[in-house]
Structure formats: structure tokens, C-alpha cells
Design a protein around this motif. Structure first.
Motif, PDB file in Angstrom:
ATOM      1  N   ILE A 285       0.819  -1.203   0.000  1.00 12.39           N
ATOM      2  CA  ILE A 285       0.000   0.000   0.000  1.00 12.39           C
ATOM      3  C   ILE A 285       0.862   1.265   0.000  1.00 12.39           C
ATOM      4  N   MET A 286       2.159   1.117   0.254  1.00 13.37           N
ATOM      5  CA  MET A 286       3.045   2.280   0.331  1.00 13.37           C
ATOM      6  C   MET A 286       3.269   2.925  -1.024  1.00 13.37           C
ATOM      7  N   GLY A 287       2.709   2.342  -2.092  1.00 18.45           N
ATOM      8  CA  GLY A 287       2.776   2.965  -3.411  1.00 18.45           C
ATOM      9  C   GLY A 287       4.124   2.798  -4.075  1.00 18.45           C
ATOM     10  N   GLU A 288       4.461   3.770  -4.944  1.00 21.40           N
ATOM     11  CA  GLU A 288       5.712   3.675  -5.695  1.00 21.40           C
ATOM     12  C   GLU A 288       6.900   3.901  -4.773  1.00 21.40           C
ATOM     13  N   ILE A 289       7.854   3.003  -4.831  1.00 25.19           N
ATOM     14  CA  ILE A 289       9.061   3.193  -4.021  1.00 25.19           C
ATOM     15  C   ILE A 289      10.155   3.877  -4.831  1.00 25.19           C
ATOM     16  N   MET A 290       9.952   3.968  -6.158  1.00 20.48           N
ATOM     17  CA  MET A 290      11.024   4.499  -6.992  1.00 20.48           C
ATOM     18  C   MET A 290      10.480   4.896  -8.361  1.00 20.48           C
ATOM     19  N   LEU A 291      10.983   5.995  -8.906  1.00 17.06           N
ATOM     20  CA  LEU A 291      10.696   6.388 -10.282  1.00 17.06           C
ATOM     21  C   LEU A 291      12.015   6.439 -11.042  1.00 17.06           C
ATOM     22  N   ILE A 292      12.045   5.785 -12.206  1.00 22.03           N
ATOM     23  CA  ILE A 292      13.256   5.707 -13.015  1.00 22.03           C
ATOM     24  C   ILE A 292      12.947   6.296 -14.388  1.00 22.03           C
ATOM     25  N   SER A 293      13.819   7.152 -14.876  1.00 25.45           N
ATOM     26  CA  SER A 293      13.605   7.741 -16.200  1.00 25.45           C
ATOM     27  C   SER A 293      14.643   7.231 -17.195  1.00 25.45           C
ATOM     28  N   LEU A 294      14.181   7.026 -18.425  1.00 23.98           N
ATOM     29  CA  LEU A 294      15.064   6.676 -19.543  1.00 23.98           C
ATOM     30  C   LEU A 294      14.941   7.788 -20.574  1.00 23.98           C
ATOM     31  N   SER A 295      16.049   8.374 -20.926  1.00 22.30           N
ATOM     32  CA  SER A 295      16.035   9.456 -21.914  1.00 22.30           C
ATOM     33  C   SER A 295      17.208   9.293 -22.869  1.00 22.30           C
ATOM     34  N   ILE A 296      17.192  10.083 -23.916  1.00 27.65           N
ATOM     35  CA  ILE A 296      18.237  10.004 -24.943  1.00 27.65           C
ATOM     36  C   ILE A 296      19.086  11.262 -24.904  1.00 27.65           C
ATOM     37  N   ASP A 297      20.389  11.063 -24.765  1.00 28.57           N
ATOM     38  CA  ASP A 297      21.338  12.172 -24.856  1.00 28.57           C
ATOM     39  C   ASP A 297      21.731  12.313 -26.328  1.00 28.57           C
ATOM     40  N   GLU A 298      21.185  13.326 -26.994  1.00 29.72           N
ATOM     41  CA  GLU A 298      21.385  13.481 -28.439  1.00 29.72           C
ATOM     42  C   GLU A 298      22.841  13.656 -28.823  1.00 29.72           C
ATOM     43  N   SER A 299      23.643  14.205 -27.916  1.00 33.05           N
ATOM     44  CA  SER A 299      25.060  14.401 -28.236  1.00 33.05           C
ATOM     45  C   SER A 299      25.817  13.079 -28.348  1.00 33.05           C
ATOM     46  N   LYS A 300      25.271  11.991 -27.753  1.00 32.36           N
ATOM     47  CA  LYS A 300      25.922  10.677 -27.802  1.00 32.36           C
ATOM     48  C   LYS A 300      25.092   9.656 -28.576  1.00 32.36           C
ATOM     49  N   ASN A 301      24.020  10.113 -29.224  1.00 31.15           N
ATOM     50  CA  ASN A 301      23.106   9.202 -29.914  1.00 31.15           C
ATOM     51  C   ASN A 301      23.646   8.841 -31.303  1.00 31.15           C
ATOM     52  N   THR A 302      24.649   7.977 -31.326  1.00 27.92           N
ATOM     53  CA  THR A 302      25.303   7.618 -32.604  1.00 27.92           C
ATOM     54  C   THR A 302      24.458   6.660 -33.434  1.00 27.92           C
ATOM     55  N   GLU A 303      23.506   5.964 -32.811  1.00 34.62           N
ATOM     56  CA  GLU A 303      22.679   4.992 -33.528  1.00 34.62           C
ATOM     57  C   GLU A 303      21.318   5.562 -33.921  1.00 34.62           C
ATOM     58  N   ASN A 304      21.154   6.880 -33.737  1.00 35.10           N
ATOM     59  CA  ASN A 304      19.895   7.551 -34.097  1.00 35.10           C
ATOM     60  C   ASN A 304      18.676   6.870 -33.486  1.00 35.10           C
TER      61      ASN A 304
ATOM     62  N   GLN B 286      11.724   6.475  -2.428  1.00 33.99           N
ATOM     63  CA  GLN B 286      11.109   6.465  -1.103  1.00 33.99           C
ATOM     64  C   GLN B 286      12.133   6.173  -0.021  1.00 33.99           C
ATOM     65  N   SER B 287      13.201   5.483  -0.383  1.00 35.08           N
ATOM     66  CA  SER B 287      14.227   5.137   0.599  1.00 35.08           C
ATOM     67  C   SER B 287      14.887   6.388   1.181  1.00 35.08           C
ATOM     68  N   ASP B 288      14.995   7.466   0.379  1.00 38.10           N
ATOM     69  CA  ASP B 288      15.573   8.709   0.894  1.00 38.10           C
ATOM     70  C   ASP B 288      14.720   9.271   2.023  1.00 38.10           C
ATOM     71  N   PHE B 289      13.407   9.257   1.807  1.00 38.54           N
ATOM     72  CA  PHE B 289      12.490   9.754   2.841  1.00 38.54           C
ATOM     73  C   PHE B 289      12.553   8.871   4.087  1.00 38.54           C
ATOM     74  N   ILE B 290      12.623   7.547   3.869  1.00 38.87           N
ATOM     75  CA  ILE B 290      12.685   6.624   4.999  1.00 38.87           C
ATOM     76  C   ILE B 290      13.948   6.871   5.821  1.00 38.87           C
ATOM     77  N   GLN B 291      15.082   6.998   5.123  1.00 38.10           N
ATOM     78  CA  GLN B 291      16.341   7.221   5.830  1.00 38.10           C
ATOM     79  C   GLN B 291      16.330   8.550   6.591  1.00 38.10           C
TER      80      GLN B 291
ATOM     81  N   ILE C 274       9.173   6.806 -18.227  1.00 41.83           N
ATOM     82  CA  ILE C 274       9.218   6.753 -16.767  1.00 41.83           C
ATOM     83  C   ILE C 274       8.776   5.364 -16.318  1.00 41.83           C
ATOM     84  N   LEU C 275       9.621   4.705 -15.527  1.00 44.25           N
ATOM     85  CA  LEU C 275       9.301   3.389 -14.967  1.00 44.25           C
ATOM     86  C   LEU C 275       8.931   3.563 -13.495  1.00 44.25           C
ATOM     87  N   THR C 276       7.720   3.154 -13.143  1.00 44.93           N
ATOM     88  CA  THR C 276       7.246   3.215 -11.770  1.00 44.93           C
ATOM     89  C   THR C 276       7.438   1.850 -11.121  1.00 44.93           C
ATOM     90  N   VAL C 277       8.167   1.814 -10.013  1.00 43.94           N
ATOM     91  CA  VAL C 277       8.489   0.547  -9.332  1.00 43.94           C
ATOM     92  C   VAL C 277       7.628   0.411  -8.087  1.00 43.94           C
TER      93      VAL C 277
END
Length: 586
Positions: free
Chosen positions: A136-155, A331-336, A289-292
Motif C-alpha cells: 500500500i506504500m505505493g511507488e518506491i522508486m521512479l526511473i527515467s530513460l532518456s536520450i542524450d542526443e550528443s551521444k546518440n550515434t545509432e539515431n 522512497q528510501s531517501d524519505f525513509i532514511q 518513466i518506470l514506476t516501481v
């Protein structure tokens, strides 16, 4: 019984002392290993039923899907409440069971009821499925995946990003013990799209249903049994599963006059993004965004560390340009932070108690004996937590923090009386002095009854917590466990460890020759004597003032603010924007 315990402790004083030292050492080790969370687990036994109904409006979903499922599960064994939410294309039903019901038994009950409900659902509605067991404590973590265009050699595109999130990262994280669900949001979902041309359909004299039927069956293998020849067996298989886009385009829709009509003859087949019904971004840039979510009874801090380790391994295998950010929300930051604040309060309380005791006793040895009751009592409480599988959280630590002042009460009462009796014994002529062990035993026995009674009275105050039910009981009961356990532990310490330490530290102390009390005690006694004389001279005034203060306090209580829990600041700001239905995401 208590007198015998004191006598045994003094007789086996070396064993008691060594046991206390070992308790401190091993207890500290166990404390570092105990699971930690912000709250006790408040997850009621709840089974979530998800049913997809593509193309249906929310009213139809509620009437044709949600209502039959609710009707089927209502009245099932131990079900106390059924809630639901119906939206366009999806139905969610929450079946809540009585506290204490085994979650796997609950899922079995719901699954059996769904067998009946499935026959009442429309044919084009997907089969109801049970959602994973989540806390019931909900999401414990949010993870983002993004593209850095300056290093995107594979388009790489947003569609590539979402594909990696769905099929690589999500599956890897779901394999971690304790993770219940990973929900991706944002990016572009990859689709094989068949764009049918009405003009071509007309020219080939075909219907749209024929194309749909062909598309549904093009990705299947079939079995032709086995062929026996010369003692050998050969399996006959019809390979129909597609491997690439070309396999789809070359699929047969129909045969006209002996000529096969392929899918590419009547439609354009391509890979494209699905229509977005939601989006995600990180730092104002497109992202997935990945919700864990975690399983109940899982240590959030340990699980977060496992996830971050797995993400580090995944990052090394990803194409260049993809950036994983696991610091959006944890959420671990808040817990700590919460646990750290409570531990700081414990530390400050212990320091203040030590200072106050020293100012009153004015003796380092008696202060040490009294204060030692705090860590030993807390360690014994930790052992009880370990034995009964209780987590360290703000409520259990709060119970210990509340008890921090009371933990030394029994020890102070005992050591002060022992100190006084030893001093009186030292002042006697040598031939009239008693053995130190006898003096300590008699001194401890003298105050044993009031010490035990005082402890029991304190414990009785917290007994109502154990009669609370529902969420309130689940939340507050651990605080009662921690408080009562630590208080009883302090009583045990006062009956065993305190007399033993008094023998080793006080029986031969030079302070026994001093007759004066500490200066602060003399000062307070002098001030109290004045106050006592005033009180005894004006009894009616004191009684009327006390009653008036009580009445005023009772009158103020209804006007005080009320809340089940205080507000918690997790360091994040949530903005909710509601628009008209059908508003474009762009």
C-alpha cells in the motif's frame, strides 16, 4: 520470584556482566541487519482484478464488465469491501478481505468467483486477470530513460527507448526478489501497423473482415503430427510465425481464381508508434518513466539498493546515448531521513537524561550504572523485534523514544537506594558493617515492590493500543510493542544488571565517605520547601486553580485540529491538471 532473581544475579554476577556485554555486541550487529521502513506494513489483504474492454465507453464498461464482476465477488468468504473504477476500455475492481486473511487464499477465492463471472461478460472482452500483490506504500522508486542526443550515434528514437524499457529493463527488474510491478509510461509503443486501402479492397472484391481474419492468423505455427519412415520419426510442423516485416507483407489474405492475394496487395504494412494515451518526460525532455512497486513486507532500502545495482549493470549493456536516472524519486531517501530524525531524537534524549541524572546524583559511577539501562533495554527490545519479525520504523522507534526517560527510572530507583544504603553501611563501625552483597540485595529488595508496581502502571496506560482495529491498530500497535517491551526490559535490567554493577563500581567507591548531596539537589529542596509551605497554607486556592485549569483544558480540546497522521514531505511536488475529455496531449 523477583527477590530470587536479584539473589541469583548477585551470586552469578560475573555471568550477568558477561551476558550484558555480549547482548550489547550482538544486539548492535542485529540492529544493523533489521529491515527498515517508514511505517509498519498497512497493506490490507486486497485482490485487484483488471479487465480490458477495448472500444467500450466507461458507462458500458461499468454496466457490462464491472457490475458482473462485483456481483460475483460480493459475499465471498471474508470479503469486507468491494470497490471499483470504470474508465474507457478498462475495469478495475478491488476486493478487500478481513485483516489477517492469507493473501494467497484471498486470490484463490477471487479466482474461483471469476470463473462464474467470465461467462456473463461480453465475448470481445478480455479475460479478467489478477494484478500482482503490491504494498500500500505505493511507488518506491521512479526511473527515467532518456536520450542524450550528443551521444546518440545509432539515431535512437522514442520508440526504441520504449521498446528497451518494456523488453529489457522491465523484465530484468521484475526478476529482483521484492519487486511486484514495473509500470512504464511515456515514449512510443512499437506497433506493426496494417494500413488497408479501401480502393484496393474494392478492386480485389475483398472485405475488411477478411483482412482482419488473415492478420489475426498470420502469426501462428501449426502441428502436422509425425511421419514414420524406416524406423525413424519425423515431426511435421507448419511454420507460420513472422520474423520480420516482410513475412507480414507476404501473408496470404485470400485466393481468387487460383491466384493468392497478399497483404501487401491491399494494404501498406509498416512499423509505427501506437496512439498515445499518456506521455512521460524528465527535465522537460521526452522520456520513459518506470514506476516501481514493491511487495508487502519487503525492506524498501535493501530493495532500492538491489534495483540500483541492477540498473548499473543494465546501463553498461545499453546502446550509447541512453541515460538512466534513478534519482527522480526514491522512497528510501524519505525513509532514511525519517529514521535518522527519530534516531537523532533518541540520541538527544539519552544525552539529556544522562546530564539530568548526573546533576542530581553528582556521581559518575551511579550515573553510568543508571544510563547503561538505556542501551541494554533497547538491545533487548531489538532482540524481541528480531524474534517476532517486527520491522524498524518510525512507530517502533517512536515507542522507544517515548520510553527513553522511563527506561532509567527503575535503574535510578535501585542505584540510588543501593548508594544510600552502602553509604550508611560505610559510616558504621567496622565490626558492625555488613557484607556489600547483603547490603545491595537488601537495598534492591526494599524498592522491588514499588519498582514493579510503577512499571506495571506505566504498561497499563498503553494497553488500549492493542484493542484498536483496522489501519489504526496496524499503525499504532508496533509503538505499543516497542514501548512495553523496552519498559519490561528496563525492569529486568534493574533487577539483574544494576545490582551487579553496583557491587563492582560502588561497594569500594571513595564517594561513600561523602555525606553531602549535590548542590543542585540542595538548591531544589530549598525551593521546594518554600513552595510546599505556600501550598499547605493556601489549599483552597490551589484546589480551585487546578480545577479551573482542568475545565479550561477540557473546553479547548474540541477546538484543536484533528488528523489521523501529520503531513509528510517527501521532497516532491505533484501537480494535477484536469482538462476536458478528448483534449490532445500535444
Amino acid at each position: 520470584m523477583f527477590d530470587k532473581l536479584i539473589k541469583i544475579a548477585l551470586q552469578k554476577r560475573l555471568v550477568v556482566l558477561v551476558t550484558a556485554i555480549l547482548l550489547l555486541i550482538f544486539g548492535t550487529y542485529i540492529t544493523l541487519d533489521l529491515p527498515v521502513d517508514v511505517f509498519p506494513d498497512l497493506t490490507a489483504p486486497t485482490v485487484t482484478v483488471l479487465t480490458e474492454a477495448h472500444g467500450m465507453a466507461s458507462e458500458e464498461v461499468e454496466m457490462l464488465v464491472t457490475f458482473p464482476i462485483e456481483t460475483a465477488v460480493n459475499g465471498a468468504t471474508d470479503v469486507r469491501r468491494v470497490r471499483s473504477s470504470s474508465a474507457a476500455g478498462i475495469s478495475i475492481v478491488w476486493v478487500e478481505f478481513d485483516w489477517g486473511t492469507d493473501i494467497y487464499t484471498a486470490r484463490q477465492i477471487v479466482n474461483e468467483k471469476l470463473q462464474t463471472a467470465s461467462t456473463a461478460l461480453p465475448e470481445d472482452v478480455d479475460k479478467p486477470v489478477l494484478a500482482p500483490i503490491s504494498s500500500i506504500m505505493g511507488e518506491i522508486m521512479l526511473i527515467s530513460l532518456s536520450i542524450d542526443e550528443s551521444k546518440n550515434t545509432e539515431n535512437l528514437t522514442e520508440m526504441d527507448l520504449r521498446t528497451i524499457a518494456d523488453f529489457d529493463i522491465r523484465r530484468r527488474l521484475l526478476s529482483i526478489n521484492g519487486v511486484s510491478q514495473i509500470i512504464p509510461l511515456g515514449g512510443a509503443v512499437k506497433q506493426y501497423q496494417v494500413l488497408v486501402s479501401p480502393e484496393k479492397l474494392t478492386s480485389y472484391n475483398l472485405t475488411l473482415n477478411e483482412v482482419l481474419h488473415a492478420a489475426e492468423e498470420l502469426n501462428e505455427n501449426s502441428s502436422g503430427g509425425a511421419y514414420m519412415d524406416s524406423g525413424s520419426e519425423y515431426l511435421i510442423r507448419g511454420i507460420g510465425r513472422v520474423q520480420n516485416l516482410e513475412d507480414i507483407t507476404n501473408s496470404v489474405v485470400a485466393i481468387k481464381d487460383g491466384v493468392p492475394i497478399l497483404l501487401k496487395d491491399v494494404a501498406q504494412v509498416k512499423i509505427g508508434p501506437a496512439t498515445k494515451i499518456g506521455d512521460g518526460s524528465a527535465n522537460a525532455k521526452p522520456a520513459v518513466i518506470l514506476t516501481v512497486q514493491k511487495q508487502p513486507q519487503t525492506n524498501t532500502i535493501e530493495l532500492t539498493e538491489k534495483i540500483e545495482t541492477a540498473l548499473s549493470d543494465i546501463q553498461a549493456s545499453l546502446p550509447p546515448g541512453i541515460v538512466i536516472n534513478s534519482n527522480i524519486f526514491k522512497q528510501s531517501d524519505f525513509i532514511q531521513t525519517a529514521i535518522s530524525n527519530v534516531i537523532d531524537a533518541l540520541r538527544d534524549g539519552a544525552i539529556l537524561v544522562t546530564i539530568v541524572i548526573f546533576l542530581f546524583l553528582w556521581n559518575i559511577r551511579t550515573t553510568f550504572i543508571s544510563v547503561l539501562a538505556i542501551p541494554i533495554s533497547i538491545i533487548i527490545t531489538i532482540f524481541v523485534f528480531q524474534l517476532f519479525d517486527i520491522m524498524i520504523n518510525t512507530m517502533t522507534l517512536g515507542g522507544i523514544a517515548i520510553a527513553i526517560g522511563a527506561l532509567v527510572d527503575d535503574a535510578i530507583i535501585d542505584v540510588e537506594n543501593v548508594f544510600r544504603r552502602l553509604k550508611l553501611n560505610r559510616q558504621l563501625p567496622k565490626d558492625e558493617r555488613e557484607n556489600s552483597i547483603t547490603v545491595i540485595y537488601e537495598a534492591s529488595r526494599e524498592i522491588r515492590a514499588p519498582m514493579v508496581n510503577a512499571t506495571l502502571i506505566i504498561v497499563v496506560v498503553f494497553l488500549p493500543l492493542f484493542f484498536l482495529s483496522g489501519v489504526e491498530g496496524r499503525l499504532l500497535r508496533p509503538m505499543g510493542y516497542a514501548y512495553i517491551t523496552s519498559i519490561f526490559a528496563s525492569l529486568l535490567v534493574a533487577l539483574t544488571v544494576t545490582p551487579v554493577l553496583s557491587y563492582y563500581l560502588l561497594s569500594k567507591s571513595k564517594s561513600m565517605n561523602e555525606e553531602k548531596e549535590s548542590w543542585i539537589v540542595r538548591k531544589l529542596k530549598h525551593q521546594y520547601e518554600k513552595t510546599l509551605h505556600f501550598t499547605l497554607k493556601h489549599p483552597k486556592t490551589i484546589a480551585v486553580s487546578s480545577i479551573a485549569a482542568l475545565v479550561i483544558t477540557i473546553f479547548i480540546i474540541p477546538f484543536l485540529g484533528r488528523s489521523f497522521l501529520p503531513e509528510f514531505n517527501e521532497g516532491s511536488l505533484t501537480l494535477s491538471i484536469v482538462t476536458l475529455p478528448g483534449t490532445s496531449l500535444d
